[in-house]
Design a protein around this motif. Structure first.
Motif, short mmCIF file in Angstrom:
data_model
loop_
_atom_site.label_atom_id
_atom_site.label_comp_id
_atom_site.label_asym_id
_atom_site.label_seq_id
_atom_site.Cartn_x
_atom_site.Cartn_y
_atom_site.Cartn_z
N TRP A 287 16.23 4.86 33.82
CA TRP A 287 16.36 3.87 33.84
C TRP A 287 15.26 2.74 33.47
O TRP A 287 14.16 2.76 34.17
CB TRP A 287 17.42 2.94 34.54
N THR B 137 18.11 1.21 23.65
CA THR B 137 16.52 1.74 24.02
C THR B 137 16.02 2.01 22.84
O THR B 137 14.64 1.77 23.53
CB THR B 137 17.04 3.12 24.96
N GLN C 152 24.45 10.87 35.20
CA GLN C 152 24.35 11.89 36.19
C GLN C 152 25.07 12.11 36.87
O GLN C 152 25.17 13.24 37.18
CB GLN C 152 23.51 10.67 37.37
N ALA D 128 19.76 5.02 40.33
CA ALA D 128 19.29 5.58 39.73
C ALA D 128 18.43 7.40 39.82
O ALA D 128 17.20 6.80 40.67
CB ALA D 128 18.17 5.14 38.19
N VAL E 122 23.16 5.09 32.51
CA VAL E 122 22.57 6.40 33.34
C VAL E 122 23.27 7.29 34.37
O VAL E 122 23.48 8.55 34.75
CB VAL E 122 21.58 5.27 33.94
N GLY F 38 18.93 11.22 35.42
CA GLY F 38 19.41 9.18 34.84
C GLY F 38 17.73 9.09 35.16
O GLY F 38 17.01 8.88 36.29
N VAL G 64 17.24 8.81 29.18
CA VAL G 64 16.78 7.80 28.87
C VAL G 64 17.43 6.88 28.38
O VAL G 64 18.16 6.59 27.48
CB VAL G 64 15.33 7.98 28.74
#
Length: 226
Positions: free
Chosen positions: A191, A19, A183, A206, A179, A189, A172
């Motif tokens: 993505w 990420t 949530q 999401a 995610v 969340g 994130v």
């Protein structure tokens, strides 16, 4: 599409591996060890499988140990060679889009943290290498509480560490499973794709799906205030 019940977060947590931080040094270490760089995706997936399975039965293992076991399963490397590949996680640096995304949040008055189940110190070293440490309030590793994401406990712990309720925090990540976990723990969340092409439909919807990291940040900032 973003549910109307979601509001602009006070804190945004970011997943770390893939990420924020580019895994290119790990691929390079595999090549140096005589393995194809494409092996990383298989090893990384097996690492997650090992950690997730341990969490599912109420056990725990370190990310580094799960990675070592996964690498031993997939490649005929000595313990020293495997250790050298694992050490390359300490050489990670941020993707080019990370600094402007984090800066946009901090300039908007939103607190930024990192949240990983990876080895402590990896996020901090990568952020320092990329010169973005001043933009991050704190870096959290769930090794502290001996739990892997996407266990609910990790996200609730992260929110508590920042003195906010889960619904006032967003996560994130470029991983659908992360995610989904966030949530289900009450976080918002967001993505966007890196190694995953689409958000897994088996997880439902999401809160935010964006084309890139900048889009994910923009979508969170566009949510209505509380």
């Amino acid at each position: 599409m973003t549910p109307m019940t979601r509001a602009r977060p006070e804190v945004v947590a970011f997943d770390v591996n893939e990420t924020l931080l580019d895994l290119a040094p790990v691929r390079a270490a595999l090549v140096e060890a005589g393995e194809p760089e494409s092996l990383l995706s298989t090893v990384f997936a097996r690492t997650l499988l090992t950690g997730f399975a341990a969490a599912a039965v109420g056990s725990w293992c370190r990310f580094r140990d799960a990675f070592d076991d996964a690498l031993a399963q997939e490649a005929d490397l000595s313990a020293d060679r495997r250790a050298a590949v694992a050490d390359s996680f300490g050489e990670l640096a941020p993707h080019p889009d990370v600094e402007p995304a984090l800066r946009r949040l901090t300039e908007a008055g939103v607190r930024v943290i990192t949240l990983t189940h990876g080895s402590p110190g990896v996020a901090e070293a990568g952020l320092e290498r990329g010169g973005v440490t001043p933009l991050v309030e704190r870096s959290l590793s769930s090794e502290v509480i001996r739990v892997w994401k996407p266990s609910r406990e990790v996200y609730v712990w992260a929110a508590g560490s920042c003195d906010v309720a889960p619904e006032r925090m967003a996560l994130v990540a470029a991983h659908g499973w992360d995610v989904q976990g966030a949530q289900r723990a009450g976080l918002t969340g967001a993505w966007f794709p890196r190694s995953e092409r689409i958000f897994p439909t088996v997880y439902g919807q999401a809160d935010v799906v964006a084309a890139d990291l900048a889009g994910a940040v923009d979508a969170l900032l566009a949510l209505p205030p509380r």
